[in-house]
Design a protein around this motif. Structure first.
Motif, PDB file in Angstrom:
ATOM      1  N   MET A   1       1.044  -1.317   0.044  1.00 21.49           N
ATOM      2  CA  MET A   1      -0.024   0.114   0.163  1.00 21.49           C
ATOM      3  C   MET A   1       0.879   1.230   0.091  1.00 21.49           C
ATOM      4  O   MET A   1       1.998   1.394   0.751  1.00 21.49           O
ATOM      5  N   PRO A   2       0.523   2.126  -0.972  1.00 18.61           N
ATOM      6  CA  PRO A   2       1.544   3.431  -0.973  1.00 18.61           C
ATOM      7  C   PRO A   2       1.322   4.287   0.431  1.00 18.61           C
ATOM      8  O   PRO A   2       0.378   4.348   1.080  1.00 18.61           O
ATOM      9  N   THR A   3       2.602   4.746   1.032  1.00 20.26           N
ATOM     10  CA  THR A   3       2.738   5.462   2.118  1.00 20.26           C
ATOM     11  C   THR A   3       2.176   6.772   1.694  1.00 20.26           C
ATOM     12  O   THR A   3       2.425   7.485   0.896  1.00 20.26           O
ATOM     13  N   PRO A   4       0.983   7.364   2.681  1.00 18.88           N
ATOM     14  CA  PRO A   4       0.795   8.854   2.587  1.00 18.88           C
ATOM     15  C   PRO A   4       1.667   9.843   2.507  1.00 18.88           C
ATOM     16  O   PRO A   4       2.867   9.756   3.168  1.00 18.88           O
ATOM     17  N   GLU A   5       1.415  10.619   1.682  1.00 16.22           N
ATOM     18  CA  GLU A   5       2.342  11.749   1.489  1.00 16.22           C
ATOM     19  C   GLU A   5       2.834  12.584   2.752  1.00 16.22           C
ATOM     20  O   GLU A   5       1.739  12.790   3.635  1.00 16.22           O
ATOM     21  N   PRO A   6       3.745  13.041   2.915  1.00 15.38           N
ATOM     22  CA  PRO A   6       4.227  13.913   3.997  1.00 15.38           C
ATOM     23  C   PRO A   6       3.353  15.309   3.892  1.00 15.38           C
ATOM     24  O   PRO A   6       2.824  15.733   3.137  1.00 15.38           O
ATOM     25  N   ALA A   7       3.175  15.926   5.237  1.00 11.73           N
ATOM     26  CA  ALA A   7       2.161  17.017   5.144  1.00 11.73           C
ATOM     27  C   ALA A   7       2.513  18.194   4.281  1.00 11.73           C
ATOM     28  O   ALA A   7       1.638  18.886   4.061  1.00 11.73           O
ATOM     29  N   ASP A   8       3.960  18.321   4.141  1.00  8.08           N
ATOM     30  CA  ASP A   8       4.126  19.562   3.405  1.00  8.08           C
ATOM     31  C   ASP A   8       4.609  19.146   1.869  1.00  8.08           C
ATOM     32  O   ASP A   8       5.004  20.163   1.258  1.00  8.08           O
ATOM     33  N   ALA A   9       3.699  18.213   1.466  1.00  3.83           N
ATOM     34  CA  ALA A   9       4.100  18.055   0.007  1.00  3.83           C
ATOM     35  C   ALA A   9       3.211  19.253  -0.667  1.00  3.83           C
ATOM     36  O   ALA A   9       2.408  19.791  -0.310  1.00  3.83           O
ATOM     37  N   ARG A  10       3.794  19.403  -1.914  1.00  6.62           N
ATOM     38  CA  ARG A  10       3.150  20.524  -2.553  1.00  6.62           C
ATOM     39  C   ARG A  10       3.305  19.936  -4.107  1.00  6.62           C
ATOM     40  O   ARG A  10       4.223  19.797  -4.977  1.00  6.62           O
ATOM     41  N   ARG A  11       1.740  19.901  -4.552  1.00  6.06           N
ATOM     42  CA  ARG A  11       1.634  19.469  -6.026  1.00  6.06           C
ATOM     43  C   ARG A  11       1.817  20.542  -7.068  1.00  6.06           C
ATOM     44  O   ARG A  11       1.501  21.764  -6.818  1.00  6.06           O
ATOM     45  N   VAL A  12       2.557  20.338  -8.305  1.00  2.00           N
ATOM     46  CA  VAL A  12       2.647  21.091  -9.109  1.00  2.00           C
ATOM     47  C   VAL A  12       1.713  20.755 -10.406  1.00  2.00           C
ATOM     48  O   VAL A  12       1.721  19.601 -10.814  1.00  2.00           O
ATOM     49  N   ALA A  13       0.651  21.674 -10.670  1.00  3.31           N
ATOM     50  CA  ALA A  13      -0.157  21.501 -11.516  1.00  3.31           C
ATOM     51  C   ALA A  13       0.438  20.975 -12.992  1.00  3.31           C
ATOM     52  O   ALA A  13       1.307  21.661 -13.444  1.00  3.31           O
ATOM     53  N   ALA A  45       6.571  17.831  -4.954  1.00  2.00           N
ATOM     54  CA  ALA A  45       7.709  18.331  -4.332  1.00  2.00           C
ATOM     55  C   ALA A  45       7.496  18.448  -2.774  1.00  2.00           C
ATOM     56  O   ALA A  45       6.652  18.704  -2.436  1.00  2.00           O
ATOM     57  N   SER A  46       8.248  17.861  -2.008  1.00  3.12           N
ATOM     58  CA  SER A  46       8.412  17.875  -0.530  1.00  3.12           C
ATOM     59  C   SER A  46       9.736  17.707  -0.050  1.00  3.12           C
ATOM     60  O   SER A  46      10.869  17.572  -0.715  1.00  3.12           O
ATOM     61  N   LEU A  47       9.703  17.784   1.358  1.00  2.00           N
ATOM     62  CA  LEU A  47      10.804  17.360   1.972  1.00  2.00           C
ATOM     63  C   LEU A  47      10.830  16.219   2.820  1.00  2.00           C
ATOM     64  O   LEU A  47       9.756  16.070   3.821  1.00  2.00           O
ATOM     65  N   TRP A  48      11.535  15.094   2.694  1.00  2.00           N
ATOM     66  CA  TRP A  48      11.659  14.037   3.278  1.00  2.00           C
ATOM     67  C   TRP A  48      12.960  13.801   4.241  1.00  2.00           C
ATOM     68  O   TRP A  48      14.028  14.033   3.931  1.00  2.00           O
ATOM     69  N   SER A  49      12.746  13.138   5.442  1.00  2.00           N
ATOM     70  CA  SER A  49      14.051  12.809   6.029  1.00  2.00           C
ATOM     71  C   SER A  49      14.536  11.646   5.495  1.00  2.00           C
ATOM     72  O   SER A  49      14.202  11.027   4.621  1.00  2.00           O
ATOM     73  N   VAL A  50      15.937  11.586   5.841  1.00  2.00           N
ATOM     74  CA  VAL A  50      16.788  10.428   5.117  1.00  2.00           C
ATOM     75  C   VAL A  50      16.009   9.033   5.523  1.00  2.00           C
ATOM     76  O   VAL A  50      16.317   8.234   4.543  1.00  2.00           O
ATOM     77  N   GLU A  51      15.870   9.021   6.573  1.00  2.00           N
ATOM     78  CA  GLU A  51      15.182   7.573   6.997  1.00  2.00           C
ATOM     79  C   GLU A  51      13.946   7.454   6.190  1.00  2.00           C
ATOM     80  O   GLU A  51      13.733   6.295   5.878  1.00  2.00           O
ATOM     81  N   GLU A  52      12.943   8.252   5.538  1.00  2.00           N
ATOM     82  CA  GLU A  52      11.940   7.974   4.975  1.00  2.00           C
ATOM     83  C   GLU A  52      12.373   7.387   3.738  1.00  2.00           C
ATOM     84  O   GLU A  52      11.833   6.607   2.972  1.00  2.00           O
ATOM     85  N   TYR A  53      13.663   7.740   3.037  1.00  2.00           N
ATOM     86  CA  TYR A  53      14.290   7.140   1.896  1.00  2.00           C
ATOM     87  C   TYR A  53      14.745   5.862   2.365  1.00  2.00           C
ATOM     88  O   TYR A  53      14.542   4.631   1.611  1.00  2.00           O
ATOM     89  N   THR A  54      15.625   5.658   3.424  1.00  2.00           N
ATOM     90  CA  THR A  54      16.371   4.612   3.497  1.00  2.00           C
ATOM     91  C   THR A  54      15.416   3.336   3.830  1.00  2.00           C
ATOM     92  O   THR A  54      15.776   2.291   3.663  1.00  2.00           O
TER      93      THR A  54
END
Length: 218
Positions: A1-13, A45-54
């Protein structure tokens, strides 16, 4: 199941997703003309912690080595320099991912085990993985003494691994990486994006870097 996007996500039209237009190599007789007008690439576009990637890489949900990627290429010095950038809050370029969760990807991978492919940023992520695994050491003088439990002796003085910290999360919280997530539907389209991201600009020459180093030294 896809992980919900971080709260600061910014969608580009952008218009609907589709393959990137052809990007012909610069060879005699080839053309830069495309078969159709260029369209905007849907991105988030959003800001992830390194742990979210690794954590995704370790679970097999993020593919760090798609076939168009180069292999490990950074030296220890380059990895240590990136750690310094994280510790000092120096802006670090965004990692570019492609979301592999659309219908075309579901047909190829019905279980949807891989949700993301790393289009650009493999070296940064491998640096983070090496730090988290205790395979990368940084100068102990970069951190407050009360953060440090043990160090390794080197010719350059004491160095520190993540295993030598009282609380590794203190450093982990400083290791953020901007994230741009694209939505293309084929590996070929990912490779075209890889070429556009990595083919622009001119690498810094030895002379360029030596000039900046001399200025830094005063």
């Amino acid at each position: 199941m896809p992980t919900p996007e971080p709260a600061d996500a910014r969608r580009v039209a952008a218009p609907p997703a589709g393959p990137l237009p052809d990007t012909p190599p610069e060879r005699p007789g080839m053309t830069r003309q495309t078969r159709a007008p260029l369209t905007r690439l849907p991105t988030t576009a959003s800001l992830w912690s390194v742990e979210e990637y690794t954590s995704r890489i370790r679970r097999g949900e993020m593919l760090i080595d798609p076939p168009y990627q180069r292999g490990p290429a950074w030296s220890d010095q380059q990895r240590i320099d990136l750690m310094r950038s994280w510790l000092q809050g120096v802006p670090v370029p965004a990692v570019v991912l492609n979301e592999r969760m659309g219908p075309a990807w579901r047909r190829a991978d019905p279980r949807m085990h891989v949700n993301y492919a790393v289009v650009d940023g493999r070296q940064r992520l491998e640096t983070a993985l090496a730090w988290q695994a205790g395979q990368l050491a940084i100068p102990a003088s970069w951190l407050p003494a009360d953060w440090i439990r043990t160090t390794d002796d080197t010719d350059d003085g004491p160095y520190l691994r993540v295993t030598g910290l009282h609380n590794p999360r203190r450093v982990g919280r400083l290791m953020d990486l901007p994230c741009v997530r694209a939505q293309v539907s084929t590996v070929a389209a990912e490779a075209a994006l890889y070429l556009l991201v990595n083919g622009a600009g001119t690498p810094q020459s030895t002379v360029d870097l030596a000039r900046a180093t001399a200025i830094t030294a005063g």
